[in-house]
Design a protein around this motif. Sequence first.
Motif, PDB file in Angstrom:
ATOM      1  N   GLY A  68       0.978  -1.241  -0.072  1.00  0.00           N
ATOM      2  CA  GLY A  68      -0.049   0.114  -0.034  1.00  0.00           C
ATOM      3  C   GLY A  68       0.931   1.268   0.033  1.00  0.00           C
ATOM      4  O   GLY A  68       0.615   2.191  -0.482  1.00  0.00           O
ATOM      5  N   ALA A  69       1.807   1.335   0.716  1.00  0.00           N
ATOM      6  CA  ALA A  69       2.843   2.371   0.748  1.00  0.00           C
ATOM      7  C   ALA A  69       3.494   2.429  -0.628  1.00  0.00           C
ATOM      8  O   ALA A  69       3.658   3.665  -1.059  1.00  0.00           O
ATOM      9  CB  ALA A  69       3.955   2.049   1.880  1.00  0.00           C
ATOM     10  N   GLY A  70       3.726   1.605  -1.332  1.00  0.00           N
ATOM     11  CA  GLY A  70       4.330   1.464  -2.659  1.00  0.00           C
ATOM     12  C   GLY A  70       3.126   2.024  -3.666  1.00  0.00           C
ATOM     13  O   GLY A  70       3.497   2.972  -4.471  1.00  0.00           O
ATOM     14  N   LEU A  71       2.139   1.720  -3.689  1.00  0.00           N
ATOM     15  CA  LEU A  71       1.013   2.307  -4.402  1.00  0.00           C
ATOM     16  C   LEU A  71       0.922   3.555  -4.203  1.00  0.00           C
ATOM     17  O   LEU A  71       0.695   4.470  -5.197  1.00  0.00           O
ATOM     18  CB  LEU A  71      -0.231   1.283  -4.285  1.00  0.00           C
ATOM     19  N   LEU A  72       0.820   4.006  -2.957  1.00  0.00           N
ATOM     20  CA  LEU A  72       0.610   5.359  -2.296  1.00  0.00           C
ATOM     21  C   LEU A  72       1.578   6.308  -2.976  1.00  0.00           C
ATOM     22  O   LEU A  72       1.431   7.390  -3.450  1.00  0.00           O
ATOM     23  CB  LEU A  72       0.375   5.427  -0.971  1.00  0.00           C
ATOM     24  N   SER A  73       2.843   5.635  -2.909  1.00  0.00           N
ATOM     25  CA  SER A  73       3.951   6.760  -3.535  1.00  0.00           C
ATOM     26  C   SER A  73       3.892   6.886  -4.825  1.00  0.00           C
ATOM     27  O   SER A  73       4.235   8.006  -5.555  1.00  0.00           O
ATOM     28  CB  SER A  73       5.259   5.980  -3.053  1.00  0.00           C
ATOM     29  N   CYS A  74       3.561   5.829  -5.734  1.00  0.00           N
ATOM     30  CA  CYS A  74       3.385   5.814  -7.241  1.00  0.00           C
ATOM     31  C   CYS A  74       2.092   6.888  -7.390  1.00  0.00           C
ATOM     32  O   CYS A  74       2.520   7.638  -8.458  1.00  0.00           O
ATOM     33  CB  CYS A  74       3.124   4.456  -7.647  1.00  0.00           C
ATOM     34  N   PHE A  75       1.128   6.719  -6.752  1.00  0.00           N
ATOM     35  CA  PHE A  75       0.061   7.821  -6.887  1.00  0.00           C
ATOM     36  C   PHE A  75       0.503   9.142  -6.460  1.00  0.00           C
ATOM     37  O   PHE A  75       0.137  10.266  -7.465  1.00  0.00           O
ATOM     38  CB  PHE A  75      -0.919   7.350  -5.852  1.00  0.00           C
ATOM     39  N   LEU A  76       1.181   9.316  -5.430  1.00  0.00           N
ATOM     40  CA  LEU A  76       1.607  10.751  -5.170  1.00  0.00           C
ATOM     41  C   LEU A  76       2.654  11.313  -6.241  1.00  0.00           C
ATOM     42  O   LEU A  76       2.793  12.587  -6.346  1.00  0.00           O
ATOM     43  CB  LEU A  76       2.074  10.941  -3.784  1.00  0.00           C
ATOM     44  N   ALA A  77       3.399  10.278  -6.673  1.00  0.00           N
ATOM     45  CA  ALA A  77       4.684  10.815  -7.802  1.00  0.00           C
ATOM     46  C   ALA A  77       3.767  11.241  -9.007  1.00  0.00           C
ATOM     47  O   ALA A  77       4.431  12.206  -9.593  1.00  0.00           O
ATOM     48  CB  ALA A  77       5.499   9.670  -7.904  1.00  0.00           C
ATOM     49  N   HIS A  78       2.723  10.580  -9.344  1.00  0.00           N
ATOM     50  CA  HIS A  78       2.262  10.762 -10.717  1.00  0.00           C
ATOM     51  C   HIS A  78       1.396  12.164 -10.389  1.00  0.00           C
ATOM     52  O   HIS A  78       1.505  12.935 -10.994  1.00  0.00           O
ATOM     53  CB  HIS A  78       1.214   9.653 -10.687  1.00  0.00           C
ATOM     54  N   ALA A  80       2.595  14.603  -8.318  1.00  0.00           N
ATOM     55  CA  ALA A  80       3.624  15.476  -8.503  1.00  0.00           C
ATOM     56  C   ALA A  80       4.042  15.807  -9.658  1.00  0.00           C
ATOM     57  O   ALA A  80       4.113  16.912 -10.106  1.00  0.00           O
ATOM     58  CB  ALA A  80       4.777  15.055  -7.492  1.00  0.00           C
ATOM     59  N   TRP A  81       4.139  15.006 -10.673  1.00  0.00           N
ATOM     60  CA  TRP A  81       4.275  14.987 -11.934  1.00  0.00           C
ATOM     61  C   TRP A  81       3.383  15.723 -12.592  1.00  0.00           C
ATOM     62  O   TRP A  81       3.565  16.668 -13.473  1.00  0.00           O
ATOM     63  CB  TRP A  81       4.809  13.675 -12.550  1.00  0.00           C
ATOM     64  N   GLN A  82       2.133  15.501 -12.423  1.00  0.00           N
ATOM     65  CA  GLN A  82       1.065  16.381 -13.137  1.00  0.00           C
ATOM     66  C   GLN A  82       0.882  17.785 -12.375  1.00  0.00           C
ATOM     67  O   GLN A  82       0.562  18.601 -13.209  1.00  0.00           O
ATOM     68  CB  GLN A  82      -0.202  15.483 -12.578  1.00  0.00           C
ATOM     69  N   LEU A 132      -7.327  13.744  -9.863  1.00  0.00           N
ATOM     70  CA  LEU A 132      -7.188  13.157  -8.817  1.00  0.00           C
ATOM     71  C   LEU A 132      -5.866  13.057  -8.032  1.00  0.00           C
ATOM     72  O   LEU A 132      -5.694  13.458  -6.868  1.00  0.00           O
ATOM     73  CB  LEU A 132      -7.920  11.461  -8.841  1.00  0.00           C
ATOM     74  N   THR A 133      -5.132  12.585  -9.010  1.00  0.00           N
ATOM     75  CA  THR A 133      -3.582  12.452  -8.299  1.00  0.00           C
ATOM     76  C   THR A 133      -2.933  13.872  -7.881  1.00  0.00           C
ATOM     77  O   THR A 133      -2.141  13.990  -6.924  1.00  0.00           O
ATOM     78  CB  THR A 133      -2.783  11.783  -9.168  1.00  0.00           C
ATOM     79  N   ALA A 134      -3.082  14.986  -8.790  1.00  0.00           N
ATOM     80  CA  ALA A 134      -2.754  16.303  -8.374  1.00  0.00           C
ATOM     81  C   ALA A 134      -3.378  16.833  -7.337  1.00  0.00           C
ATOM     82  O   ALA A 134      -2.667  17.490  -6.438  1.00  0.00           O
ATOM     83  CB  ALA A 134      -3.145  17.332  -9.593  1.00  0.00           C
ATOM     84  N   ALA A 135      -4.713  16.518  -7.060  1.00  0.00           N
ATOM     85  CA  ALA A 135      -5.292  17.255  -5.845  1.00  0.00           C
ATOM     86  C   ALA A 135      -4.853  16.237  -4.585  1.00  0.00           C
ATOM     87  O   ALA A 135      -4.817  16.755  -3.422  1.00  0.00           O
ATOM     88  CB  ALA A 135      -6.825  16.823  -5.959  1.00  0.00           C
ATOM     89  N   ALA A 138      -2.906  18.003  -1.213  1.00  0.00           N
ATOM     90  CA  ALA A 138      -3.271  17.895   0.025  1.00  0.00           C
ATOM     91  C   ALA A 138      -2.462  16.986   1.067  1.00  0.00           C
ATOM     92  O   ALA A 138      -1.851  17.495   2.087  1.00  0.00           O
ATOM     93  CB  ALA A 138      -4.475  16.812   0.103  1.00  0.00           C
ATOM     94  N   ALA A 139      -1.414  16.207   0.157  1.00  0.00           N
ATOM     95  CA  ALA A 139      -0.167  15.750   1.131  1.00  0.00           C
ATOM     96  C   ALA A 139       0.691  16.450   1.298  1.00  0.00           C
ATOM     97  O   ALA A 139       1.440  16.651   2.571  1.00  0.00           O
ATOM     98  CB  ALA A 139       0.230  14.377   0.247  1.00  0.00           C
ATOM     99  N   VAL A 140       1.108  17.534   0.496  1.00  0.00           N
ATOM    100  CA  VAL A 140       1.858  18.498   0.658  1.00  0.00           C
ATOM    101  C   VAL A 140       1.368  19.422   1.719  1.00  0.00           C
ATOM    102  O   VAL A 140       2.270  19.966   2.767  1.00  0.00           O
ATOM    103  CB  VAL A 140       2.154  19.457  -0.823  1.00  0.00           C
TER     104      VAL A 140
END
Length: 111
Positions: free
Chosen positions: A56-66, A68-70, A86-89, A93-95
């Motif tokens: 789950g941490a890996g998937l969340l990291s990929c989700f947040l990396a996408h 960040a890229w967007q 969705l990933t940009a939002a 929120a994480a930032v």
Amino acid sequence: MGVRRAAKGVGDFLIDTVGEAVAEVVLSLLACLLLGCLVLIAYLSWSASPRFTLAGAGLLSCFLAHGAWQTLRTPEKGRRRGLAALTAAAFTAAVATALVLLLYASGCDCL
């Protein structure tokens, strides 16, 4: 007239000072509560299944990396749609959460 104006100025200053102190305490308590909830979620998920927690941490990291890229890349013509929005939002929120924790939970003596 001068005494009334001075008294009003002192009263306004005291109201602003007390308001800022109360806001600081409320934000610190919210940051400690948020940090405690994040630690509790990590503890409960790790105790349930360490493999799923890491996955789950890996998937969340990929989700947040996408996200960040967007968010940080040069925008294309048009608007973001679907997964990109969705990933940009989620990244934003994480930032914001990290910034609140950095500013207000660093002085928290709850840990």
